[in-house]
Design an enzyme around this catalytic site. Structure first.
Site, short mmCIF file in Angstrom:
data_model
loop_
_atom_site.label_atom_id
_atom_site.label_comp_id
_atom_site.label_asym_id
_atom_site.label_seq_id
_atom_site.Cartn_x
_atom_site.Cartn_y
_atom_site.Cartn_z
N PHE A 66 24.56 26.05 65.83
CA PHE A 66 25.24 28.28 65.03
C PHE A 66 25.24 29.00 66.33
O PHE A 66 25.61 30.02 65.69
CB PHE A 66 23.89 28.50 64.43
CG PHE A 66 22.96 27.66 63.42
CD1 PHE A 66 24.00 27.66 62.31
CD2 PHE A 66 22.04 26.18 63.36
CE1 PHE A 66 24.08 26.61 60.82
CE2 PHE A 66 21.96 25.70 62.39
CZ PHE A 66 22.80 25.67 61.14
N TRP A 104 9.20 14.54 65.53
CA TRP A 104 10.60 13.88 64.61
C TRP A 104 11.17 13.41 65.60
O TRP A 104 12.10 12.44 65.37
CB TRP A 104 10.81 14.33 63.52
CG TRP A 104 12.49 16.08 64.03
CD1 TRP A 104 11.65 16.96 63.95
CD2 TRP A 104 13.70 15.67 64.11
NE1 TRP A 104 12.53 17.82 64.88
CE2 TRP A 104 13.64 16.50 64.68
CE3 TRP A 104 14.59 14.35 64.37
CZ2 TRP A 104 15.21 17.29 64.77
CZ3 TRP A 104 15.49 14.64 64.51
CH2 TRP A 104 15.89 16.18 64.22
N GLU A 119 22.67 9.01 51.70
CA GLU A 119 21.75 9.94 53.26
C GLU A 119 21.31 8.50 53.36
O GLU A 119 21.25 8.25 54.85
CB GLU A 119 21.53 10.98 52.43
CG GLU A 119 20.92 11.58 53.72
CD GLU A 119 20.99 13.30 53.91
OE1 GLU A 119 20.90 13.59 54.67
OE2 GLU A 119 21.32 13.58 52.50
N TYR A 127 10.85 15.27 48.62
CA TYR A 127 9.80 14.23 49.77
C TYR A 127 8.70 14.28 49.15
O TYR A 127 7.61 14.85 49.13
CB TYR A 127 9.69 14.80 51.49
CG TYR A 127 10.89 15.80 52.10
CD1 TYR A 127 11.52 14.90 52.72
CD2 TYR A 127 11.41 16.62 50.94
CE1 TYR A 127 12.53 15.10 53.39
CE2 TYR A 127 12.54 16.94 52.74
CZ TYR A 127 13.07 15.99 52.92
OH TYR A 127 14.67 16.73 53.67
N GLN A 135 27.83 6.74 58.59
CA GLN A 135 27.17 7.79 59.37
C GLN A 135 25.79 7.31 60.85
O GLN A 135 24.78 7.14 59.81
CB GLN A 135 26.95 9.26 58.73
CG GLN A 135 26.06 10.27 59.73
CD GLN A 135 26.67 11.82 58.92
OE1 GLN A 135 25.04 12.29 59.07
NE2 GLN A 135 27.58 11.95 57.93
N TYR A 175 20.16 20.77 52.64
CA TYR A 175 19.58 21.47 54.35
C TYR A 175 19.49 22.58 53.40
O TYR A 175 19.62 23.51 54.51
CB TYR A 175 21.13 20.94 54.80
CG TYR A 175 21.79 19.57 55.71
CD1 TYR A 175 20.83 18.92 55.69
CD2 TYR A 175 23.31 19.57 56.12
CE1 TYR A 175 21.37 18.04 56.30
CE2 TYR A 175 23.31 17.78 56.57
CZ TYR A 175 22.00 17.60 56.69
OH TYR A 175 22.58 16.07 57.04
N THR A 226 19.02 15.34 70.62
CA THR A 226 18.35 16.47 70.01
C THR A 226 17.67 17.33 70.44
O THR A 226 17.60 17.14 71.93
CB THR A 226 17.42 15.58 69.25
OG1 THR A 226 16.67 14.72 69.42
CG2 THR A 226 18.43 14.29 68.08
#
Length: 311
Positions: A260, A215, A105, A117, A178, A43, A209
């Site tokens: 946020f 994505w 993850e 990546y 998760q 992140y 989302t």
């Protein structure tokens, strides 16, 4: 696990947030009452998250033991010899002595190296042979060393969970898995399996989302515009988001909404002053479409891509 279920959770889902955003958001979240902070190396904001946590400890708002920090082992660090260095990198960035939960993850290993990546000259992702049991043993060693309190996984299907649970010489079972979980994707089979194994489901994207076609699966309509959720929200003088979060909390699923926005950070926490009736819970469960928002199709050719299985 009991405290794990009753706490409320906060997630940072996107990378490259504007400088200072994560810092200010985590500080506010802790002040509001959030205690579980869900982060990750990829992140790219753990330095700000750690700073916020440390400041709230130093000013007496919380003690370190009040905070439940979840870190994540990224795909390029699956080889056993890379597990502890990856964790230590997170600890150094956070400037904390331990993480409360550290999770794999993804079950999909990538080629180790300097890039998170890795791709070849044709733009194809470069994968790595996955030995999830060997990775897990390296994580167990980190727990023995005291720098992880609990171990978990993310995006694991039943088969992959069983691979860990049935590992010869298993010392520590996963305490959590998760996964995406919300009224349009309620995960009934995986939830039932994990309950049988005393594994907590932590639901990411609990509010749906963004509508980013690069994505996100846009065949699933916007969750928070659902007529049933809107009507229930009006009944309780709440927002559809608060109803959705309350739904999962009542069924024993941990929720980690990302925001946020100071207004929404506060709003997402205000779900403990009302309860949904059994009829409402059943009606919301009936919204399930068994369609993922987050399909991660760019990795669907990986041998350990988890979403080909039924659950």
């Amino acid at each position: 696990p009991t405290a794990f279920r009753v706490l409320y959770f906060f997630k940072y889902l996107f990378s490259f947030t504007p400088k200072g955003t994560a810092y200010e958001s985590v500080k506010l979240a802790i002040e509001v009452g959030y205690r579980h902070i869900d982060g990750a190396l990829v992140y790219f904001n753990e330095h700000e998250v750690g700073q916020a946590i440390r400041e709230k400890i130093s000013d007496g708002t919380v003690k370190r033991e009040d905070i439940f920090y979840c870190g994540k082992l990224w795909n390029t660090f699956h080889p056993p010899e890379l597990v502890r260095p990856a964790l230590e990198r997170t600890l150094k960035t956070l400037q904390l002595d331990y993480v409360d939960l550290y999770i794999v993850e993804m079950p999909t290993a990538f080629k180790p190296g300097d890039t998170f990546y890795p791709r070849d000259e044709n733009g194809k992702y470069i994968y790595h042979d996955t030995d999830l049991c060997a990775t897990w043993e390296a994580l167990e060693a980190c727990k023995d060393a005291g720098i992880i309190k609990s171990l978990g996984v993310s995006n694991f299907n039943k088969r992959q969970l069983e691979l860990i649970l049935n590992k010869p010489g298993l010392k520590y079972k996963p305490v959590s898995n998760q996964v995406e979980c919300h009224p349009y994707f309620t995960q009934p089979k995986l939830l039932d399996f994990c309950r049988q194994k005393d594994i907590v489901i932590v639901g990411y994207s609990p509010l749906g989302t963004s509508r980013d076609a690069s994505w996100v699966n846009l065949s699933c309509p916007p969750l928070l515009e659902d007529e049933l959720l809107v009507s229930i929200a009006k009944k309780y003088n709440k927002s559809p988001a608060q109803v959705v979060l309350r739904f999962n909390v009542q069924r024993g699923v941990v929720v980690i909404p990302k925001s946020f926005s100071p207004v929404r950070i506060r709003e997402n926490f205000q779900i403990f002053d009302f309860s949904l009736s059994d009829a409402e819970m059943n009606a919301i469960e009936g919204l399930n479409k068994n369609i993922r928002f987050v399909e991660l199709l760019m990795w669907s050719d990986h041998p350990e891509y988890p979403f080909h299985d039924d659950y």
